[in-house]
Write a protein that holds these residues in place. Sequence first.
Motif, PDB file in Angstrom:
ATOM      1  N   ASP A   1     -24.745 137.476  50.160  1.00  0.00           N
ATOM      2  CA  ASP A   1     -24.836 136.203  49.439  1.00  0.00           C
ATOM      3  C   ASP A   1     -25.216 135.049  50.363  1.00  0.00           C
ATOM      4  N   GLY A   2     -25.433 135.360  51.653  1.00  0.00           N
ATOM      5  CA  GLY A   2     -25.807 134.321  52.610  1.00  0.00           C
ATOM      6  C   GLY A   2     -24.644 133.476  53.097  1.00  0.00           C
TER       7      GLY A   2
ATOM      8  N   SER B   1     -20.690 147.485  63.145  1.00  0.00           N
ATOM      9  CA  SER B   1     -22.059 147.570  62.645  1.00  0.00           C
ATOM     10  C   SER B   1     -22.383 146.378  61.753  1.00  0.00           C
ATOM     11  N   ASN B   2     -21.420 146.008  60.905  1.00  0.00           N
ATOM     12  CA  ASN B   2     -21.635 144.862  60.035  1.00  0.00           C
ATOM     13  C   ASN B   2     -21.803 143.579  60.841  1.00  0.00           C
ATOM     14  N   MET B   3     -21.073 143.466  61.949  1.00  0.00           N
ATOM     15  CA  MET B   3     -21.207 142.285  62.787  1.00  0.00           C
ATOM     16  C   MET B   3     -22.585 142.236  63.447  1.00  0.00           C
ATOM     17  N   ILE B   4     -23.118 143.400  63.831  1.00  0.00           N
ATOM     18  CA  ILE B   4     -24.475 143.448  64.389  1.00  0.00           C
ATOM     19  C   ILE B   4     -25.479 142.976  63.337  1.00  0.00           C
ATOM     20  N   LEU B   5     -25.313 143.452  62.113  1.00  0.00           N
ATOM     21  CA  LEU B   5     -26.172 143.006  61.016  1.00  0.00           C
ATOM     22  C   LEU B   5     -26.116 141.490  60.870  1.00  0.00           C
ATOM     23  N   LEU B   6     -24.895 140.967  60.864  1.00  0.00           N
ATOM     24  CA  LEU B   6     -24.696 139.531  60.669  1.00  0.00           C
ATOM     25  C   LEU B   6     -25.350 138.719  61.776  1.00  0.00           C
ATOM     26  N   LEU B   7     -25.083 139.099  63.029  1.00  0.00           N
ATOM     27  CA  LEU B   7     -25.651 138.369  64.157  1.00  0.00           C
ATOM     28  C   LEU B   7     -27.169 138.430  64.154  1.00  0.00           C
ATOM     29  N   SER B   8     -27.705 139.570  63.758  1.00  0.00           N
ATOM     30  CA  SER B   8     -29.160 139.716  63.680  1.00  0.00           C
ATOM     31  C   SER B   8     -29.737 138.807  62.609  1.00  0.00           C
ATOM     32  N   MET B   9     -29.085 138.747  61.456  1.00  0.00           N
ATOM     33  CA  MET B   9     -29.571 137.890  60.372  1.00  0.00           C
ATOM     34  C   MET B   9     -29.469 136.418  60.728  1.00  0.00           C
ATOM     35  N   MET B  10     -28.502 136.073  61.581  1.00  0.00           N
ATOM     36  CA  MET B  10     -28.328 134.684  62.010  1.00  0.00           C
ATOM     37  C   MET B  10     -29.239 134.337  63.186  1.00  0.00           C
ATOM     38  N   GLY B  11     -29.943 135.353  63.723  1.00  0.00           N
ATOM     39  CA  GLY B  11     -30.840 135.107  64.845  1.00  0.00           C
ATOM     40  C   GLY B  11     -30.129 134.878  66.167  1.00  0.00           C
TER      41      GLY B  11
ATOM     42  N   GLU C   1     -33.490 142.792  58.704  1.00  0.00           N
ATOM     43  CA  GLU C   1     -34.749 142.201  58.262  1.00  0.00           C
ATOM     44  C   GLU C   1     -35.014 142.533  56.798  1.00  0.00           C
ATOM     45  N   GLY C   2     -34.702 143.765  56.407  1.00  0.00           N
ATOM     46  CA  GLY C   2     -34.883 144.161  55.014  1.00  0.00           C
ATOM     47  C   GLY C   2     -33.994 143.353  54.081  1.00  0.00           C
ATOM     48  N   ILE C   3     -32.753 143.109  54.507  1.00  0.00           N
ATOM     49  CA  ILE C   3     -31.827 142.314  53.696  1.00  0.00           C
ATOM     50  C   ILE C   3     -32.333 140.891  53.564  1.00  0.00           C
ATOM     51  N   LYS C   4     -32.829 140.325  54.668  1.00  0.00           N
ATOM     52  CA  LYS C   4     -33.340 138.956  54.631  1.00  0.00           C
ATOM     53  C   LYS C   4     -34.533 138.839  53.681  1.00  0.00           C
TER      54      LYS C   4
END
Length: 252
Positions: free
Chosen positions: A166-167, A191-201, A228-231
């Motif tokens: 949901d951003g 893993s979820n934290m890696i996803l989050l940090l990646s989405m936040m750049g 990237e796919g989620i974004k």
Amino acid sequence: MLPGECARAGVLLSIFGAVMTGCGLLSPKDGIDRDSNTEAQVRARSCGDDDEPEQNVKLDLIRQIMDSGKLYAALAHLDNTHSSSLQAAYLRAEILRRTDHADRAETFYRKLLKSCLAGRGYHGLGLIAGKKQRINEAIYYLQKAADELPVDLRVRNDLGYALLLDGRFDSAREEFLTVLELDGGDRLAASNMILLLSMMGKEQELRVFSEYLHIDAETVAQLQVQAEGIKESMKGKRGKRKEERDLAGQGL
């Protein structure tokens, strides 16, 4: 939590204190250790037991069959018990959800909402809503589940992931950090934290975090692709909502 694990969790929070600049961390939770999640599951299991002890033994065996991935066999054995207990209803809901019978599963999850298994019911409803891409509804149910089961790692992880979709990155971060404070070895939260940090750049923070928890480069790369796919998916949904608002404004 063992002394070494306490030290490890302390180092983890120190890392985040250094790299998540300007973001307040959750306060340590006194008296909560990594066994709390197991204790919560045991308490939930005793709640809603069948009146007949022999039936409860059968339900435990059905859980083991489910854990082995034999869901249809588990359902057959569950039918054979003829148990009308809340635990039987919960197991049936879980099996139906995991075998893509969401509508039938929802009926059984809702039966739990006024009982001592309300947290399990809300969790299941949240997972069903999430799979149907109804993210706001998923967050509502998963937050209710977290209120009922505050130290359940799976519930907090699922809530955090829904918030991420949901951003709502800060709220998602809090959920993942809560899990990592409860159990510093939880790989799903990592893993979820890696996803989050990646989405936040936040590439530097991502690198420090993955190195500390020994997450290999291949896994990090896969999670970055997923991020990237989620974004892209989030951008598409925002565009669709804008188009719908524009059409509504034109009276179409």
